[in-house]
Write a protein that holds these residues in place. Sequence first.
Motif, PDB file in Angstrom:
ATOM      1  N   MET A   1      41.965  19.863  51.303  1.00  0.00           N
ATOM      2  CA  MET A   1      41.388  20.407  50.067  1.00  0.00           C
ATOM      3  C   MET A   1      42.253  21.563  49.580  1.00  0.00           C
ATOM      4  SD  MET A   1      37.504  21.785  49.531  1.00  0.00           S
ATOM      5  CE  MET A   1      36.882  20.231  50.124  1.00  0.00           C
ATOM      6  N   ALA A   2      42.547  21.570  48.323  1.00  0.00           N
ATOM      7  CA  ALA A   2      43.436  22.589  47.785  1.00  0.00           C
ATOM      8  C   ALA A   2      42.812  23.969  47.889  1.00  0.00           C
ATOM      9  CB  ALA A   2      43.753  22.269  46.321  1.00  0.00           C
ATOM     10  N   ASN A   3      43.622  24.942  48.220  1.00  0.00           N
ATOM     11  CA  ASN A   3      43.159  26.314  48.281  1.00  0.00           C
ATOM     12  C   ASN A   3      43.458  26.977  46.942  1.00  0.00           C
ATOM     13  OD1 ASN A   3      42.429  28.901  49.030  1.00  0.00           O
ATOM     14  ND2 ASN A   3      44.475  29.359  49.833  1.00  0.00           N
ATOM     15  N   ARG A   4      42.429  27.161  46.136  1.00  0.00           N
ATOM     16  CA  ARG A   4      42.620  27.693  44.800  1.00  0.00           C
ATOM     17  C   ARG A   4      42.160  29.143  44.696  1.00  0.00           C
ATOM     18  NH1 ARG A   4      40.539  22.640  44.324  1.00  0.00           N
ATOM     19  NH2 ARG A   4      38.435  23.434  44.003  1.00  0.00           N
ATOM     20  N   SER A   5      41.650  29.708  45.802  1.00  0.00           N
ATOM     21  CA  SER A   5      41.130  31.056  45.744  1.00  0.00           C
ATOM     22  C   SER A   5      41.815  31.921  46.786  1.00  0.00           C
ATOM     23  CB  SER A   5      39.621  31.060  45.986  1.00  0.00           C
ATOM     24  OG  SER A   5      38.949  30.355  44.974  1.00  0.00           O
ATOM     25  N   ARG A   6      41.939  33.187  46.449  1.00  0.00           N
ATOM     26  CA  ARG A   6      42.638  34.121  47.339  1.00  0.00           C
ATOM     27  C   ARG A   6      41.729  34.626  48.454  1.00  0.00           C
ATOM     28  NH1 ARG A   6      43.730  39.545  46.860  1.00  0.00           N
ATOM     29  NH2 ARG A   6      42.763  39.614  44.808  1.00  0.00           N
ATOM     30  N   VAL A   7      40.475  34.941  48.127  1.00  0.00           N
ATOM     31  CA  VAL A   7      39.540  35.459  49.127  1.00  0.00           C
ATOM     32  C   VAL A   7      38.203  34.748  48.959  1.00  0.00           C
ATOM     33  CG1 VAL A   7      38.352  37.493  50.027  1.00  0.00           C
ATOM     34  CG2 VAL A   7      40.649  37.736  49.058  1.00  0.00           C
ATOM     35  N   THR A   8      37.682  34.213  50.047  1.00  0.00           N
ATOM     36  CA  THR A   8      36.350  33.609  50.047  1.00  0.00           C
ATOM     37  C   THR A   8      35.511  34.298  51.107  1.00  0.00           C
ATOM     38  OG1 THR A   8      37.270  31.474  49.384  1.00  0.00           O
ATOM     39  CG2 THR A   8      35.026  31.487  50.256  1.00  0.00           C
ATOM     40  N   VAL A   9      34.318  34.721  50.714  1.00  0.00           N
ATOM     41  CA  VAL A   9      33.412  35.450  51.606  1.00  0.00           C
ATOM     42  C   VAL A   9      32.150  34.627  51.811  1.00  0.00           C
ATOM     43  CG1 VAL A   9      31.977  37.518  51.871  1.00  0.00           C
ATOM     44  CG2 VAL A   9      34.287  37.714  50.920  1.00  0.00           C
ATOM     45  N   VAL A  10      31.706  34.532  53.060  1.00  0.00           N
ATOM     46  CA  VAL A  10      30.375  34.020  53.374  1.00  0.00           C
ATOM     47  C   VAL A  10      29.540  35.192  53.876  1.00  0.00           C
ATOM     48  CG1 VAL A  10      28.989  32.528  54.862  1.00  0.00           C
ATOM     49  CG2 VAL A  10      31.134  31.683  53.906  1.00  0.00           C
ATOM     50  N   GLY A  11      28.405  35.417  53.237  1.00  0.00           N
ATOM     51  CA  GLY A  11      27.512  36.498  53.630  1.00  0.00           C
ATOM     52  C   GLY A  11      26.270  35.960  54.312  1.00  0.00           C
ATOM     53  N   ILE A  12      25.846  36.643  55.371  1.00  0.00           N
ATOM     54  CA  ILE A  12      24.648  36.256  56.118  1.00  0.00           C
ATOM     55  C   ILE A  12      23.686  37.438  56.110  1.00  0.00           C
ATOM     56  CG2 ILE A  12      23.742  35.403  58.321  1.00  0.00           C
ATOM     57  CD1 ILE A  12      26.607  34.493  59.006  1.00  0.00           C
ATOM     58  N   PRO A  13      22.663  37.420  55.252  1.00  0.00           N
ATOM     59  CA  PRO A  13      21.657  38.487  55.290  1.00  0.00           C
ATOM     60  C   PRO A  13      20.705  38.249  56.457  1.00  0.00           C
ATOM     61  CG  PRO A  13      21.143  36.919  53.551  1.00  0.00           C
ATOM     62  CD  PRO A  13      22.429  36.457  54.176  1.00  0.00           C
ATOM     63  N   ALA A  14      20.422  39.284  57.245  1.00  0.00           N
ATOM     64  CA  ALA A  14      19.643  39.057  58.466  1.00  0.00           C
ATOM     65  C   ALA A  14      18.844  40.288  58.865  1.00  0.00           C
ATOM     66  CB  ALA A  14      20.574  38.674  59.616  1.00  0.00           C
ATOM     67  N   ARG A  15      17.727  40.021  59.484  1.00  0.00           N
ATOM     68  CA  ARG A  15      16.990  41.038  60.241  1.00  0.00           C
ATOM     69  C   ARG A  15      16.334  40.331  61.423  1.00  0.00           C
ATOM     70  NH1 ARG A  15      12.248  44.665  57.607  1.00  0.00           N
ATOM     71  NH2 ARG A  15      14.030  45.713  56.628  1.00  0.00           N
ATOM     72  N   ASP A  16      16.683  40.744  62.608  1.00  0.00           N
ATOM     73  CA  ASP A  16      16.110  40.184  63.841  1.00  0.00           C
ATOM     74  C   ASP A  16      16.271  38.666  63.908  1.00  0.00           C
ATOM     75  OD1 ASP A  16      15.368  42.703  64.715  1.00  0.00           O
ATOM     76  OD2 ASP A  16      13.348  42.573  63.886  1.00  0.00           O
ATOM     77  N   GLU A  17      17.502  38.206  63.789  1.00  0.00           N
ATOM     78  CA  GLU A  17      17.801  36.772  63.882  1.00  0.00           C
ATOM     79  C   GLU A  17      18.829  36.511  64.982  1.00  0.00           C
ATOM     80  OE1 GLU A  17      16.062  34.710  62.452  1.00  0.00           O
ATOM     81  OE2 GLU A  17      15.222  35.654  60.653  1.00  0.00           O
ATOM     82  N   ALA A  18      18.662  37.180  66.136  1.00  0.00           N
ATOM     83  CA  ALA A  18      19.622  37.039  67.226  1.00  0.00           C
ATOM     84  C   ALA A  18      19.711  35.603  67.727  1.00  0.00           C
ATOM     85  CB  ALA A  18      19.247  37.976  68.382  1.00  0.00           C
ATOM     86  N   GLY A  19      18.627  34.855  67.660  1.00  0.00           N
ATOM     87  CA  GLY A  19      18.614  33.506  68.198  1.00  0.00           C
ATOM     88  C   GLY A  19      19.452  32.509  67.422  1.00  0.00           C
ATOM     89  N   THR A  20      19.714  32.772  66.146  1.00  0.00           N
ATOM     90  CA  THR A  20      20.414  31.792  65.313  1.00  0.00           C
ATOM     91  C   THR A  20      21.675  32.325  64.636  1.00  0.00           C
ATOM     92  OG1 THR A  20      18.899  32.378  63.511  1.00  0.00           O
ATOM     93  CG2 THR A  20      18.367  30.402  64.805  1.00  0.00           C
TER      94      THR A  20
END
Length: 408
Positions: A1-20
């Motif tokens: 897949m072509a890389n068309r972006s310079r920076v890609t961020v995945v954000g994970i909002p969490a509170r007390d989710e140690a198990g997953t």
Amino acid sequence: MANRSRVTVVGIPARDEAGTVGAVAQAADAGLHLACPGGTNVVVLAENGSTDDTVRRFAETPLRSRKVVVSSGGEGTGKGTNVFAIVDRALDLDADRLLLLDADVRSGEPGWIPALADAVDCSRPTVAVPAYRRNRFEANTTNHLASPLLAAVFGVHVQQPIGGEFAFNRAFLERARSWPRPDSAHLYGIDVWLTANALRERLRVVEVPLGRKLHNSPFPKILRLPQQVLDSLFHVVLRTDGVRSPGFAPPKARAAVDGAAVRQDPAVVARVSESVSRYLDAHGDDVRGLFPAAASTPSAPWGLRVTTDAWPDILADAVAAVAGGRFEAARDHLVALYVNRVLTFWEEIDGLRDGEVDELLDRQAALTVRAVRDRRITLGGALTGPDAFDVRHWARFNDASPAGRVTV
């Protein structure tokens, strides 16, 4: 897949989710290297007041992507606090695309990342929302509040407007910075705040099929989560230029209901019903005045039988009440009626096939569009909702105790 972006961020909002959180981070990392193997990839954990090992589990999870942790205090914060922190960090990193993954999701797949990222890889401000198959006893706030109300006010049917897994391009993030943020947008109202504002500004909204979603059941939050969702939604509704429902058409092919069906814990359902019963006993006169469509609802073993035919007029009453200046009363009383709608819906779908449940939900949305349109409700004036979020009418009823008589 072509890389068309310079920076890609995945954000994970969490509170007390140690198990997953570790598994979610690993899925994000694998997906990022599918989506943009030569780009700069970052996974951001934003947590607020976690009391378990969420941060340590994330830190110890091996990733090829860069890892960032953003922490804030727990008091007075919620999911939206974490999302806003992720957005700020993504902009600081000069990200071209930002994706969000719920920290408690157990069905996340690396393929979600390129699918979502590709959907927003354009110059127009764009948000991608998920289209899932869900347990028929879940997605209740989506099915009975967010989706039909968005369709009725904005004329766009979004199947999963509060699904949790989103993607945004930089143009969208920069536009979103200018939108007023009520307190509820810092809580569980964040998802609908994003989707509703995108529809209000007529931005590009793309639905991305992601298959099945499995995560922790939100039903124990049914007295808190929808109140916050409605608060954010009603704030955006009041800033809208008018009801745009004419021209609405349900989707040609909907497959949102999963074949797997797991009922909610009967003990939790009973406690919720008891709380709602006490609430309606205390506020019955005001509910009758504000929601005339609910006055004729018959009794049911769980309280009130709020049918598919009755619910759209109740939602229209709510929009009219908000437009008439009864913001908090409309929000809070609707939550009580909504719980009765959910329990009635569960009875209605007993024995139906998955496609028949989908058809019922589409019919409910179409009836809501018609009900709101027929009221000729005026929006777009100077009226605004309270920025500060207060549980108000629900302050004494969020904990179950023996129920009394249910009347509306």
